[in-house]
Design a protein around this motif. Sequence first.
Motif, PDB file in Angstrom:
ATOM      1  N   ARG A 192      -1.915  -4.255 -19.873  1.00 30.63           N
ATOM      2  CA  ARG A 192      -2.534  -5.285 -19.034  1.00 30.63           C
ATOM      3  C   ARG A 192      -1.482  -6.206 -18.407  1.00 30.63           C
ATOM      4  NH1 ARG A 192      -6.021  -6.424 -22.310  1.00 30.63           N
ATOM      5  NH2 ARG A 192      -7.756  -5.233 -21.434  1.00 30.63           N
ATOM      6  N   GLN A 193      -0.445  -6.531 -19.178  1.00 28.75           N
ATOM      7  CA  GLN A 193       0.629  -7.385 -18.660  1.00 28.75           C
ATOM      8  C   GLN A 193       1.376  -6.695 -17.515  1.00 28.75           C
ATOM      9  OE1 GLN A 193       2.833  -8.153 -22.253  1.00 28.75           O
ATOM     10  NE2 GLN A 193       1.820 -10.127 -22.617  1.00 28.75           N
ATOM     11  N   ILE A 194       1.603  -5.376 -17.658  1.00 29.90           N
ATOM     12  CA  ILE A 194       2.283  -4.620 -16.598  1.00 29.90           C
ATOM     13  C   ILE A 194       1.441  -4.621 -15.334  1.00 29.90           C
ATOM     14  CG2 ILE A 194       3.089  -2.323 -15.897  1.00 29.90           C
ATOM     15  CD1 ILE A 194       3.729  -1.792 -18.869  1.00 29.90           C
ATOM     16  N   VAL A 195       0.129  -4.344 -15.493  1.00 31.38           N
ATOM     17  CA  VAL A 195      -0.770  -4.311 -14.338  1.00 31.38           C
ATOM     18  C   VAL A 195      -0.848  -5.686 -13.669  1.00 31.38           C
ATOM     19  CG1 VAL A 195      -3.160  -3.964 -13.592  1.00 31.38           C
ATOM     20  CG2 VAL A 195      -2.139  -2.405 -15.267  1.00 31.38           C
ATOM     21  N   THR A 196      -0.972  -6.733 -14.481  1.00 29.00           N
ATOM     22  CA  THR A 196      -1.071  -8.097 -13.940  1.00 29.00           C
ATOM     23  C   THR A 196       0.170  -8.447 -13.122  1.00 29.00           C
ATOM     24  OG1 THR A 196      -2.430  -8.807 -15.815  1.00 29.00           O
ATOM     25  CG2 THR A 196      -1.336 -10.539 -14.543  1.00 29.00           C
ATOM     26  N   THR A 200       0.711  -8.988  -8.664  1.00 25.58           N
ATOM     27  CA  THR A 200       1.261 -10.156  -7.962  1.00 25.58           C
ATOM     28  C   THR A 200       2.151  -9.753  -6.789  1.00 25.58           C
ATOM     29  OG1 THR A 200       3.211 -10.292  -9.404  1.00 25.58           O
ATOM     30  CG2 THR A 200       1.238 -11.496 -10.106  1.00 25.58           C
ATOM     31  N   LYS A 201       2.528  -8.476  -6.708  1.00 23.92           N
ATOM     32  CA  LYS A 201       3.406  -8.009  -5.640  1.00 23.92           C
ATOM     33  C   LYS A 201       2.645  -7.721  -4.339  1.00 23.92           C
ATOM     34  CE  LYS A 201       6.685  -5.877  -8.893  1.00 23.92           C
ATOM     35  NZ  LYS A 201       7.374  -4.625  -9.286  1.00 23.92           N
ATOM     36  N   PHE A 202       1.310  -7.736  -4.404  1.00 21.43           N
ATOM     37  CA  PHE A 202       0.504  -7.430  -3.221  1.00 21.43           C
ATOM     38  C   PHE A 202       0.031  -8.729  -2.575  1.00 21.43           C
ATOM     39  CE2 PHE A 202       0.124  -3.761  -6.015  1.00 21.43           C
ATOM     40  CZ  PHE A 202       0.403  -2.724  -5.148  1.00 21.43           C
ATOM     41  N   GLU A 203       0.504  -8.973  -1.366  1.00 19.73           N
ATOM     42  CA  GLU A 203       0.176 -10.213  -0.665  1.00 19.73           C
ATOM     43  C   GLU A 203      -1.308 -10.326  -0.346  1.00 19.73           C
ATOM     44  OE1 GLU A 203       2.545 -10.494   2.811  1.00 19.73           O
ATOM     45  OE2 GLU A 203       4.459 -10.689   1.725  1.00 19.73           O
ATOM     46  N   ASP A 204      -1.986  -9.193  -0.169  1.00 17.73           N
ATOM     47  CA  ASP A 204      -3.388  -9.215   0.231  1.00 17.73           C
ATOM     48  C   ASP A 204      -4.342  -9.370  -0.953  1.00 17.73           C
ATOM     49  OD1 ASP A 204      -2.660  -8.897   2.879  1.00 17.73           O
ATOM     50  OD2 ASP A 204      -2.673  -6.705   2.742  1.00 17.73           O
ATOM     51  N   VAL A 205      -3.813  -9.394  -2.186  1.00  8.23           N
ATOM     52  CA  VAL A 205      -4.638  -9.624  -3.363  1.00  8.23           C
ATOM     53  C   VAL A 205      -4.667 -11.127  -3.644  1.00  8.23           C
ATOM     54  CG1 VAL A 205      -4.946  -9.213  -5.825  1.00  8.23           C
ATOM     55  CG2 VAL A 205      -4.116  -7.370  -4.351  1.00  8.23           C
ATOM     56  N   CYS A 206      -5.805 -11.742  -3.437  1.00  4.30           N
ATOM     57  CA  CYS A 206      -5.923 -13.187  -3.664  1.00  4.30           C
ATOM     58  C   CYS A 206      -6.006 -13.511  -5.154  1.00  4.30           C
ATOM     59  CB  CYS A 206      -7.176 -13.733  -2.973  1.00  4.30           C
ATOM     60  SG  CYS A 206      -7.225 -13.395  -1.200  1.00  4.30           S
ATOM     61  N   GLN A 207      -6.705 -12.619  -5.902  1.00  6.49           N
ATOM     62  CA  GLN A 207      -6.890 -12.891  -7.324  1.00  6.49           C
ATOM     63  C   GLN A 207      -7.244 -11.600  -8.066  1.00  6.49           C
ATOM     64  OE1 GLN A 207     -10.027 -15.695  -8.140  1.00  6.49           O
ATOM     65  NE2 GLN A 207      -9.739 -15.633 -10.359  1.00  6.49           N
ATOM     66  N   THR A 208      -6.647 -11.409  -9.235  1.00  9.39           N
ATOM     67  CA  THR A 208      -7.044 -10.314 -10.134  1.00  9.39           C
ATOM     68  C   THR A 208      -8.025 -10.905 -11.135  1.00  9.39           C
ATOM     69  OG1 THR A 208      -4.896  -9.239  -9.884  1.00  9.39           O
ATOM     70  CG2 THR A 208      -6.257  -8.569 -11.761  1.00  9.39           C
ATOM     71  N   ILE A 240      -2.404  -0.070  -3.824  1.00  2.31           N
ATOM     72  CA  ILE A 240      -2.426  -0.605  -5.194  1.00  2.31           C
ATOM     73  C   ILE A 240      -2.501   0.531  -6.211  1.00  2.31           C
ATOM     74  CG2 ILE A 240      -3.808  -1.928  -6.846  1.00  2.31           C
ATOM     75  CD1 ILE A 240      -4.644  -3.721  -4.475  1.00  2.31           C
ATOM     76  N   GLN A 241      -3.396   1.483  -5.963  1.00  2.61           N
ATOM     77  CA  GLN A 241      -3.549   2.617  -6.883  1.00  2.61           C
ATOM     78  C   GLN A 241      -2.248   3.404  -7.030  1.00  2.61           C
ATOM     79  OE1 GLN A 241      -6.884   4.329  -4.760  1.00  2.61           O
ATOM     80  NE2 GLN A 241      -8.230   4.015  -6.518  1.00  2.61           N
ATOM     81  N   GLU A 242      -1.618   3.730  -5.923  1.00  3.81           N
ATOM     82  CA  GLU A 242      -0.390   4.529  -5.949  1.00  3.81           C
ATOM     83  C   GLU A 242       0.734   3.807  -6.674  1.00  3.81           C
ATOM     84  OE1 GLU A 242       2.693   6.790  -2.866  1.00  3.81           O
ATOM     85  OE2 GLU A 242       0.991   5.632  -2.088  1.00  3.81           O
ATOM     86  N   GLN A 243       0.931   2.521  -6.362  1.00  3.05           N
ATOM     87  CA  GLN A 243       2.036   1.779  -6.980  1.00  3.05           C
ATOM     88  C   GLN A 243       1.814   1.579  -8.470  1.00  3.05           C
ATOM     89  OE1 GLN A 243       3.753  -1.385  -4.691  1.00  3.05           O
ATOM     90  NE2 GLN A 243       4.186  -2.625  -6.520  1.00  3.05           N
ATOM     91  N   LEU A 244       0.580   1.245  -8.871  1.00  2.00           N
ATOM     92  CA  LEU A 244       0.281   1.058 -10.293  1.00  2.00           C
ATOM     93  C   LEU A 244       0.434   2.361 -11.072  1.00  2.00           C
ATOM     94  CD1 LEU A 244      -2.805  -1.338 -10.354  1.00  2.00           C
ATOM     95  CD2 LEU A 244      -0.466  -1.843 -11.042  1.00  2.00           C
ATOM     96  N   MET A 245      -0.023   3.465 -10.476  1.00  4.58           N
ATOM     97  CA  MET A 245       0.085   4.774 -11.124  1.00  4.58           C
ATOM     98  C   MET A 245       1.550   5.105 -11.413  1.00  4.58           C
ATOM     99  SD  MET A 245      -1.896   7.595 -11.882  1.00  4.58           S
ATOM    100  CE  MET A 245      -3.246   7.693 -10.693  1.00  4.58           C
ATOM    101  N   ASN A 246       2.409   4.952 -10.413  1.00  3.18           N
ATOM    102  CA  ASN A 246       3.830   5.263 -10.577  1.00  3.18           C
ATOM    103  C   ASN A 246       4.493   4.352 -11.603  1.00  3.18           C
ATOM    104  OD1 ASN A 246       3.722   7.288  -8.649  1.00  3.18           O
ATOM    105  ND2 ASN A 246       4.266   5.931  -6.966  1.00  3.18           N
ATOM    106  N   THR A 247       4.191   3.061 -11.529  1.00 10.24           N
ATOM    107  CA  THR A 247       4.814   2.110 -12.446  1.00 10.24           C
ATOM    108  C   THR A 247       4.406   2.359 -13.895  1.00 10.24           C
ATOM    109  OG1 THR A 247       4.916   0.401 -10.742  1.00 10.24           O
ATOM    110  CG2 THR A 247       5.067  -0.342 -13.023  1.00 10.24           C
ATOM    111  N   LEU A 248       3.110   2.556 -14.144  1.00 14.68           N
ATOM    112  CA  LEU A 248       2.629   2.760 -15.509  1.00 14.68           C
ATOM    113  C   LEU A 248       3.153   4.056 -16.111  1.00 14.68           C
ATOM    114  CD1 LEU A 248      -1.040   1.511 -15.169  1.00 14.68           C
ATOM    115  CD2 LEU A 248       0.716   0.525 -16.632  1.00 14.68           C
TER     116      LEU A 248
END
Length: 267
Positions: A192-196, A200-208, A240-248
């Motif tokens: 969860r910490q990694i995803v959170t 924060t790296k996506f400018e178009d995400v106002c809030q998770t 978001i999906q692609e970047q999170l998938m690669n990072t995790l």
Amino acid sequence: MKVYALCGASGTGKSYRALSIAHENDIDYIIDDGILIHKNCIVTGISAKNASTKMEAVKRAIFEDLEHRSNMIKAIEKNDVQSILIIGTSWKMINKIAARLDLPDIYKKINMEDIATKEEMDEARKSRMEKGIHIIPLPTFEVKKHFSGLFTNPIKLLFKDKNSDIKEFEKTLIRPTFSYMGKYYISQKAIRQIVTYEMTKFEDVCQTISIDIKHNRSGIKIDIKVKLKIVEILRQCESIQEQLMNTLENTTLLSVNSINIHIVDIC
């Protein structure tokens, strides 16, 4: 029927060399870790590389299960197999497979030490131990229909046939559900910490708003509720999906089955 056998310690590159051996010896079928392979397709079987534990993988590879064994024998008879290559980690294992599948005596024995250098086998072991990577002598599109786990870039090979025509073969690299690195556990809090942090790296995400993580035998599933800006919403979600998938996958070595983005508000 001519039975060929390739023997070598685990992780030394047997599956990597299987297609070239089959091509050089005009071998039509390959038995590798519990499956029967013919012309880039799985004929039958349950792969050891798709097992959830190392013990289960071993049992599949030697056809411990009677139904698995029976289906393999029937497939060999039905397809009128004239030549076959058995891959194993020891001659005891190979002989057990041949006996259980009612195959004739081995026509030709091949040792990994005779076809690969010590440096090549050490490099293959390093890849297995450090990354948990296995190679399957099948193209990726075929492997994905039968296997769970993390897939990496395929390896393409070119061979000349008897008529000097060039034929292309593909091998797939996979990190299976079980791992030779041993069992390990990564807490949901850490994921969860990694995803959170990544969000924060996506400018178009106002809030998770929330992150829900579910573990299963083949990997993890993640559901994320977000508040997005109204700017190409579909493109944002795919990014978001692609970047999170690669990072995790690179950070945790876990297989990520899916990342679902739920847009609950816009800003």
